[in-house]
Design an enzyme around this catalytic site. Structure first.
Site, PDB file in Angstrom:
ATOM      1  N   GLY A  31       0.831  -1.199   0.000  1.00 46.75           N
ATOM      2  CA  GLY A  31       0.000   0.000   0.000  1.00 46.75           C
ATOM      3  C   GLY A  31       0.864   1.246   0.000  1.00 46.75           C
ATOM      4  N   GLU A  67       5.778  -3.613   0.783  1.00 43.93           N
ATOM      5  CA  GLU A  67       5.877  -3.260  -0.636  1.00 43.93           C
ATOM      6  C   GLU A  67       5.022  -2.017  -0.809  1.00 43.93           C
ATOM      7  OE1 GLU A  67       4.867  -2.754  -4.264  1.00 43.93           O
ATOM      8  OE2 GLU A  67       3.841  -4.699  -4.108  1.00 43.93           O
ATOM      9  N   CYS A 112       1.792   0.231  -8.520  1.00 48.09           N
ATOM     10  CA  CYS A 112       2.920   0.789  -7.768  1.00 48.09           C
ATOM     11  C   CYS A 112       4.124   0.890  -8.683  1.00 48.09           C
ATOM     12  CB  CYS A 112       3.199  -0.042  -6.531  1.00 48.09           C
ATOM     13  SG  CYS A 112       3.475  -1.751  -6.890  1.00 48.09           S
TER      14      CYS A 112
HETATM   15  C1  UN1 Z   1       1.502  -3.421  -7.718  1.00 44.71           C
HETATM   16  O1  UN1 Z   1       1.199  -2.466  -8.402  1.00 44.71           O
HETATM   17  O2  UN1 Z   1       1.315  -3.410  -6.473  1.00 44.71           O
HETATM   18  O3  UN1 Z   1       5.151  -5.401 -12.052  1.00 44.71           O
HETATM   19  C2  UN1 Z   1       2.034  -4.695  -8.251  1.00 44.71           C
HETATM   20  C3  UN1 Z   1       3.943  -5.160 -12.147  1.00 44.71           C
HETATM   21  C4  UN1 Z   1       2.969  -6.196 -11.658  1.00 44.71           C
HETATM   22  C5  UN1 Z   1       2.740  -6.056 -10.189  1.00 44.71           C
HETATM   23  C6  UN1 Z   1       2.358  -4.689  -9.718  1.00 44.71           C
HETATM   24  N1  UN1 Z   1       3.468  -7.504 -11.958  1.00 44.71           N
HETATM   25  O4  UN1 Z   1       3.523  -4.144 -12.644  1.00 44.71           O
END
Ligand code: UN1
Length: 510
Positions: free
Chosen positions: A240, A262, A296
């Site tokens: 988050g 993360e 993210c």
């Molecule tokens: C996320 O946004 O929390 O690498 C994970 C990526 C995806 C995972 C994103 N496999 O964009």
């Protein structure tokens, strides 16, 4: 459509779900509405947990752990294999539910569930590979080895944007490692969580294993705080915002528990003058616009060599203008809505700040009129005047805004890449081995992020590698490689198989 979907996923009659619920996303009398961000309509109500039901859930997970840890790893792997098969069989429906509930396009919803299928496959192999090492003892007739043991019931906190896969990374590894899961999903994606968890729970129970996959749904105040303070959960894995992560980290550290964090990213892509610019364009557009900028790993900054910047920006703007914004379930749509109105307001505030700070909006910058009812915005490119820096570009706004800045030499570009608080993902497009390897410099002088790509965008990681980042991203690693070690405890074992009492370090005690 939603009712048939929930039916196919086997949760139409789930006791937590209230069909025809008319409330919204605010919690009222212990119920939250799961809202379709595309239309703003409520899909269903979901009953939340209370302090009492929380206790029952933790008790089940704890008792489940005492049994589950005694099952040999490869046998646990068989259960995970069956779960992977079940996920495969329901992949498209589950992907559709993800798209419905969080507004990502169908291809990305299905891709997300595929990510969980992939990590299940990975975990099955891993279930026979949870190996420690041996080391020579300094004493004759002594043996030393390291072994990895199940950790306990673990808390898994997930965000709205990957409501299935992030659970998958944690739960599939945790399960083969002998842990049991207490999953607290985002209140913006409770239906995906119920469908996903039920699928895993039913498979495990049909094979005789109870209390392995538990779900606890509730507010941060009522359930989140309880979960992170709970000493019975030796590990809290949380995904988050950085703000949330800081709070979780300090609370869990206060009880000397472990965290796997993360958190946010402010990911940049460097485009060198020798790059394949068509390739770079595709990488930047998917990275910045995909998932409506709500990964993210989304690309938030483009650091481009000044000699190619103008031409590249022209192409970028053209590409942005062809991106179809609308119903994420409709064929041809590339960008769906933001998760809610609050996100759209944060987007607007960031655009206003960018303008006030001297940025030029090259495209986007406002609401998109789709007539569907949700919070749709236009993917935005902001040019940062050369020699200036925009404070807003140093922040992570969870929306499709790309800040374009120029550089003259690679050291400057790498310094810009590393200049933000977060350290999740980074990328360089270049045809030069020298530039690529400087970006990946093993001395650490290159990218300071947990993920570094060459000739690929910042998002879209495969599950085989460890996933996570440094600095304010929290330092955790999930998914592939040896991330499984976070879900186990290490024991160093020394055996004396001789007849003499021998002390290490040559100490004599006679
Ligand atoms: C996320 O946004 O929390 O690498 C994970 C990526 C995806 C995972 C994103 N496999 O964009």
């Amino acid at each position: 459509m939603a009712d048939a979907l929930l039916d196919r996923l086997g949760i139409a009659d789930h006791p937590r779900i209230i069909a025809g619920y008319s409330g919204g996303p605010d919690v009222v009398d212990g119920v939250v509405g799961s809202v379709n961000p595309t239309t703003g309509a409520t899909i269903a109500g979901v009953k939340l947990d209370t302090a009492d039901s929380y206790e029952r859930i933790i008790a089940r997970a704890h008792e489940g752990f005492l049994r589950w840890r005694t099952i040999p790893g490869p046998k646990r792997g068989e259960v995970v294999r069956a779960i992977g098969d079940e996920l495969r069989a329901h992949r498209d429906d589950l992907g559709r539910l993800v798209a419905l509930e969080v507004g990502k396009i169908l291809a990305e919803g299905i891709g997300e569930v595929q990510e969980t299928v992939d990590i299940a496959d990975f975990a099955v192999g891993l279930s026979r590979q949870l190996h420690g090492i041996t080391m020579p003892s300094e004493r004759p007739l002594h043996a030393m080895r390291e072994q990895w043991l199940p950790l306990g019931p673990i808390g898994v906190i997930t965000a709205f944007n990957f409501p299935n896969a992030v659970w998958g990374w944690n739960a599939m590894l945790g399960a083969v490692c002998g842990d049991t899961m207490v999953w607290k999903p985002s209140l913006m994606a409770p239906l995906t969580a119920i469908a996903t968890n039920e699928l895993a729970r039913r498979v495990a129970e049909s094979m005789g294993h109870h209390g392995v996959f538990e779900l606890v749904i509730g507010t941060d105040d009522e359930i989140g705080e309880r979960l992170i303070a709970d000493k019975r959960l030796p590990l809290i894995s949380a995904t988050g915002s950085c703000r949330m992560g800081r709070h979780v980290a300090s609370k869990v550290a206060g009880r000397l528990g472990r965290t796997l964090l993360e958190l946010g990213g402010n990911n940049a892509t460097i485009v060198a003058p020798d790059a394949d610019l068509d390739l770079a364009l595709k990488g930047v557009v998917f990275g910045a616009v995909g998932t409506c900028g709500q990964r993210c790993t989304s690309t938030r900054r483009l650091i481009i060599h000044e000699s190619v910047a103008d031409a590249f920006c022209d192409k970028l703007v053209k590409a942005y203008e062809t991106v179809r914004i609308g119903d994420p379930l409709a064929e041809g749509t590339l960008v769906g809505p933001l998760i809610n109105e609050r996100s759209a307001e944060a987007f607007e505030a960031a655009v206003a700040a960018a303008k006030a700070q001297g940025g030029t909006i090259l495209t986007g910058g406002g609401r998109a009129e789709t007539g569907l009812g949700g919070a749709f915005v236009t993917p935005t490119v902001v040019r940062v005047p050369s020699g200036k820096s925009l404070p807003i570009a140093m922040e992570e706004t969870f929306a499709p805004i790309l800040y374009v800045m120029t550089y003259r030499d690679l050291d400057e570009a790498i310094a810009l890449n590393n200049a933000v608080d977060q350290g999740l993902s980074s990328a360089i497009f270049t045809g030069s081995v020298r530039s690529a390897e400087r970006f990946l410099d093993p001395s650490g002088a290159g990218s300071d992020c947990g993920l570094a790509y060459v000739n690929l965008g910042t998002s879209g990681a495969e599950i085989g590698g460890a996933f996570g980042g440094e600095k304010d991203t929290g330092g955790g690693r999930e998914s592939g490689s040896d991330a499984w070690k976070a879900y186990m405890r290490r024991q160093t074992c020394t055996t004396n198989f001789g007849e003499k009492f021998d002390l290490a370090q040559g100490i004599r005690f006679e």
